[in-house]
Design an enzyme around this catalytic site. Structure first.
Site, PDB file in Angstrom:
ATOM      1  N   GLY A   1       7.002  -1.206   9.147  1.00 26.77           N
ATOM      2  CA  GLY A   1       5.794  -0.601   9.690  1.00 26.77           C
ATOM      3  C   GLY A   1       4.715  -0.315   8.666  1.00 26.77           C
ATOM      4  O   GLY A   1       3.601   0.054   9.018  1.00 26.77           O
ATOM      5  N   HIS A   2       4.988  -0.511   7.379  1.00 29.00           N
ATOM      6  CA  HIS A   2       4.021  -0.141   6.322  1.00 29.00           C
ATOM      7  C   HIS A   2       3.882  -1.257   5.310  1.00 29.00           C
ATOM      8  O   HIS A   2       4.408  -1.148   4.214  1.00 29.00           O
ATOM      9  CB  HIS A   2       4.492   1.132   5.631  1.00 29.00           C
ATOM     10  CG  HIS A   2       3.416   1.837   4.853  1.00 29.00           C
ATOM     11  ND1 HIS A   2       3.119   1.549   3.545  1.00 29.00           N
ATOM     12  CD2 HIS A   2       2.571   2.826   5.216  1.00 29.00           C
ATOM     13  CE1 HIS A   2       2.157   2.345   3.124  1.00 29.00           C
ATOM     14  NE2 HIS A   2       1.807   3.126   4.116  1.00 29.00           N
ATOM     15  N   PHE A   3       3.246  -2.195   5.430  1.00 29.57           N
ATOM     16  CA  PHE A   3       2.614  -2.785   6.603  1.00 29.57           C
ATOM     17  C   PHE A   3       3.253  -4.151   6.793  1.00 29.57           C
ATOM     18  O   PHE A   3       3.444  -4.843   5.790  1.00 29.57           O
ATOM     19  CB  PHE A   3       1.105  -2.928   6.376  1.00 29.57           C
ATOM     20  CG  PHE A   3       0.440  -1.601   6.065  1.00 29.57           C
ATOM     21  CD1 PHE A   3       0.109  -0.729   7.083  1.00 29.57           C
ATOM     22  CD2 PHE A   3       0.158  -1.235   4.756  1.00 29.57           C
ATOM     23  CE1 PHE A   3      -0.526   0.480   6.798  1.00 29.57           C
ATOM     24  CE2 PHE A   3      -0.467  -0.020   4.474  1.00 29.57           C
ATOM     25  CZ  PHE A   3      -0.808   0.837   5.489  1.00 29.57           C
TER      26      PHE A   3
END
Length: 146
Positions: free
Chosen positions: A47-49
């Site tokens: 999720g990052h990224f």
């Protein structure tokens, strides 16, 4: 100097929140140098990224605090099993100078500035390939739990 098995004796953190892979130098009451190997296999990169993986700055700060905790525990000859814990108490002067990406080995160098009434203050830097990544002054509180 301390491998992951030894580190686990001094930090209560476990997967996925143990941020220190090895301690390469420790001078009790003075300083510590530790590192973390950053891998694309870490869950945070989902999720990052996803298309531009960057290790979060807040986790670099956490890794610094964990290195400070190891130094404090070793200096005081305490462990979490004794009912002791080092709590993150504050941070000043944080600066981020470059990104950390998968494949980087991040070195954390932390020096004791003061230790009074259970409050420890450390000057810390993080580096990759000798290049400054992050700097901060970190405070930890030595407390008894349980």
């Amino acid at each position: 100097m301390l491998d992951i098995l030894e580190i686990r004796k001094y930090l209560p953190h476990r997967y996925p929140f143990l941020m220190i892979d090895r301690v390469v130098e420790l001078i009790e009451g003075e300083s510590i140098t530790a590192y973390k190997n950053v891998s694309i296999n870490e869950e945070i990169f989902q999720g990052h990224f996803p298309h531009f993986p960057v290790f979060p700055g807040v986790l670099l700060i956490e890794a610094m605090a964990q290195a400070c905790g190891v130094l404090g525990f070793k200096t005081a000859n305490k462990t979490p099993e004794d009912g002791s814990i080092y709590l993150f108490a504050g941070i000043d002067g944080v600066r981020f100078k470059r990104q950390v990406v998968p494949g980087d080995r991040v070195y954390f160098e932390c020096k004791v500035v003061s230790a009074k009434r259970g409050i420890w203050k450390f000057d810390c830097v993080a580096k990759v390939d000798g290049e400054l990544v992050t700097s901060a002054t970190i405070m930890c509180a030595d407390r008894v739990v349980g």
